[in-house]
Design a protein around this motif. Structure first.
Motif, short mmCIF file in Angstrom:
data_model
loop_
_atom_site.label_atom_id
_atom_site.label_comp_id
_atom_site.label_asym_id
_atom_site.label_seq_id
_atom_site.Cartn_x
_atom_site.Cartn_y
_atom_site.Cartn_z
N LEU A 65 39.27 -45.10 -35.77
CA LEU A 65 38.26 -44.14 -35.33
C LEU A 65 38.37 -42.82 -36.08
O LEU A 65 37.35 -42.24 -36.47
N LEU A 66 39.58 -42.35 -36.28
CA LEU A 66 39.76 -41.08 -36.99
C LEU A 66 39.27 -41.18 -38.43
O LEU A 66 38.65 -40.25 -38.95
N ALA A 103 31.59 -46.63 -35.92
CA ALA A 103 32.92 -46.72 -35.31
C ALA A 103 33.12 -48.08 -34.66
O ALA A 103 34.19 -48.69 -34.79
N LEU A 104 32.09 -48.59 -33.97
CA LEU A 104 32.20 -49.90 -33.35
C LEU A 104 32.42 -50.99 -34.39
O LEU A 104 33.30 -51.84 -34.23
N GLN A 155 35.84 -53.20 -34.50
CA GLN A 155 35.75 -54.65 -34.35
C GLN A 155 36.33 -55.37 -35.56
O GLN A 155 37.02 -56.38 -35.42
N ALA A 156 36.10 -54.84 -36.75
CA ALA A 156 36.65 -55.45 -37.96
C ALA A 156 38.18 -55.36 -37.95
O ALA A 156 38.87 -56.33 -38.32
N ALA A 157 38.71 -54.22 -37.54
CA ALA A 157 40.17 -54.05 -37.49
C ALA A 157 40.78 -54.99 -36.46
O ALA A 157 41.82 -55.62 -36.71
N MET A 158 40.15 -55.14 -35.30
CA MET A 158 40.68 -56.02 -34.27
C MET A 158 40.54 -57.49 -34.67
O MET A 158 41.40 -58.30 -34.36
N VAL A 195 37.32 -58.18 -29.54
CA VAL A 195 37.93 -57.52 -28.38
C VAL A 195 37.04 -56.41 -27.81
O VAL A 195 36.74 -56.40 -26.64
N VAL A 196 36.60 -55.46 -28.61
CA VAL A 196 35.86 -54.29 -28.14
C VAL A 196 34.36 -54.59 -28.22
O VAL A 196 33.86 -54.99 -29.27
#
Length: 174
Positions: A121-122, A146-147, A151-154, A162-163
């Motif tokens: 996010l940062l 940000a979403l 989502q790509a990182a998770m 997940v999110v």
């Protein structure tokens, strides 16, 4: 003497009437409470397993509804505070973020990876400008970006998004 005994009888009779009235009122209240609890039960029918439905199918149905799950919100422990360049001058922005996840499992996974989510996010927030953040369309674009990044990182770490949503619960620009 006769007058005194008549007074005592009248006083005793008056207190008995009070006791009967109070007892009747208490009885009515108790009856009302009992009836309330009896008739306020759940009106949803209780599901029973038929011969065709096995226990394993019931567990599978429960798991699929748990995958959808109820909406849970995971708050980031700290607000994000960062500088953004502007046309006339640089600005300081503070954003409070919560994540919408579905089900207890996704909530635990999101809590486990809060440092990864914060870093993602940062990095997204630091790429924006004050001019973009001054409009509601710019804020919405930032939220959607940000979403996507979270989502790509998770997805790369856990194998699932997940999110479901990134929510800005506080937004201040100075």
């Amino acid at each position: 003497m006769a007058e005194e005994s008549d007074l005592e009888i009248e006083e005793a009779g008056g207190s008995n009437k009070k006791k009967v009235i109070i007892g009747g009122a208490v009885g009515v209240v108790v009856l009302a409470v009992i009836l309330f609890f009896v008739f306020s039960g759940s009106e949803e029918p209780v599901e029973t397993l038929s011969d065709e439905t096995t226990a394993s199918e019931a567990v599978a149905q429960t798991r699929s509804s748990a995958d959808v799950g109820s909406a849970l919100y995971v708050a980031m422990p700290r607000p994000f505070v960062f500088n953004v360049p502007g046309a006339s001058r640089d600005r300081i922005v503070q954003i409070k973020v919560q994540l919408l996840v579905r089900g207890d499992i996704n909530e635990e996974v999101a809590k486990k990876h809060i440092p990864l989510i914060e870093g993602t996010l940062l990095s997204v927030f630091s790429t924006t400008t004050a001019d973009e953040l001054s409009t509601s369309a710019g804020k919405e674009t930032l939220r959607l970006t940000a979403l996507d990044k979270v989502q790509a990182a998770m997805e790369s770490v856990e194998g699932s998004k997940v999110v479901e949503r990134v929510l800005f619960t506080g937004f201040v620009m100075q």
